[in-house]
Design an enzyme around this catalytic site. Structure first.
Site: not given
Length: 206
Positions: A138, A129
């Site tokens: 990446h 979250h």
């Protein structure tokens, strides 16, 4: 289905092909790679990119894991870059994903997360979250990013690494495989270990 071009014909393109085929929103018609030894990939032919063709208004996605190369290609083309989510991935409706971003098999992007443009959330990765990922990040397979983490442009988090909650990682950072990040990390460094510490600094690419 809308036709789509993939930019890059290496190993990551195979994973992305699988994702796109299972998502079933696009027809893969073109795979482009400058490597002369790459002529076929799975059931597709691989072509060389026409340097004078901008691919303007054509659907495309960059199938290359190197963050700097992905950035260079994205800035050079006028594609209608698409975002793809594997059917087995879980993306909260309260998360935001940028254009060109790829959320691959088994990955989870939780509530309030903001993922920038042309990011790769690779196989089995968890983005918790309220994380904020800048463009061209990446996250390699099976990485875990705790809640509230901020990651700068062009950073790569190595396979199996963990980042605890509320950490800030700078731009153009490389985190080695299996590392555990428990303190903030500056821009332009390579960090490895448990806990992860910078071992060298490198030039800016993002």
């Amino acid at each position: 289905m809308k036709k789509i071009a993939l930019f890059g014909g290496g190993a990551h393109a195979k994973v992305l092909i699988d994702c796109l085929e299972q998502e079933a929103r696009y027809e893969i018609t073109t795979i482009l790679d400058d490597n002369p030894s790459v002529a076929h990939l799975l059931k597709y032919d691989v072509s060389k990119r026409n340097s004078t063709h901008s691919y303007e208004n054509e659907a495309g996605i960059i199938s290359i894991t190197n963050c700097a190369i992905r950035k260079k290609i994205a800035e050079a083309l006028l594609c209608d870059f698409i975002t793809t989510i594997h059917p087995t991935a879980i993306v909260s409706p309260y998360a935001l994903l940028g254009v060109g971003t790829q959320v691959l098999a088994g990955a989870i992007v939780n509530t309030g997360a903001k993922v920038g443009n042309h990011c790769i959330v690779n196989t089995g990765t968890v983005v918790e979250h309220d994380c904020v990922l800048s463009d061209f990040v990446h996250l390699a397979p099976n990485t875990t990013i705790g809640g509230g983490v901020k990651i700068g442009c062009g950073t790569q988090i190595g396979i199996g690494s963990c980042v605890i909650q509320n950490i800030t990682i700078g731009a153009n950072v490389i985190i080695g495989a299996g590392s555990v990040v428990i303190t903030d990390l500056p821009d332009n460094c390579t960090a490895v270990g448990v806990p992860a510490k910078p071992i060298k600094f490198h030039e800016v690419t993002c």
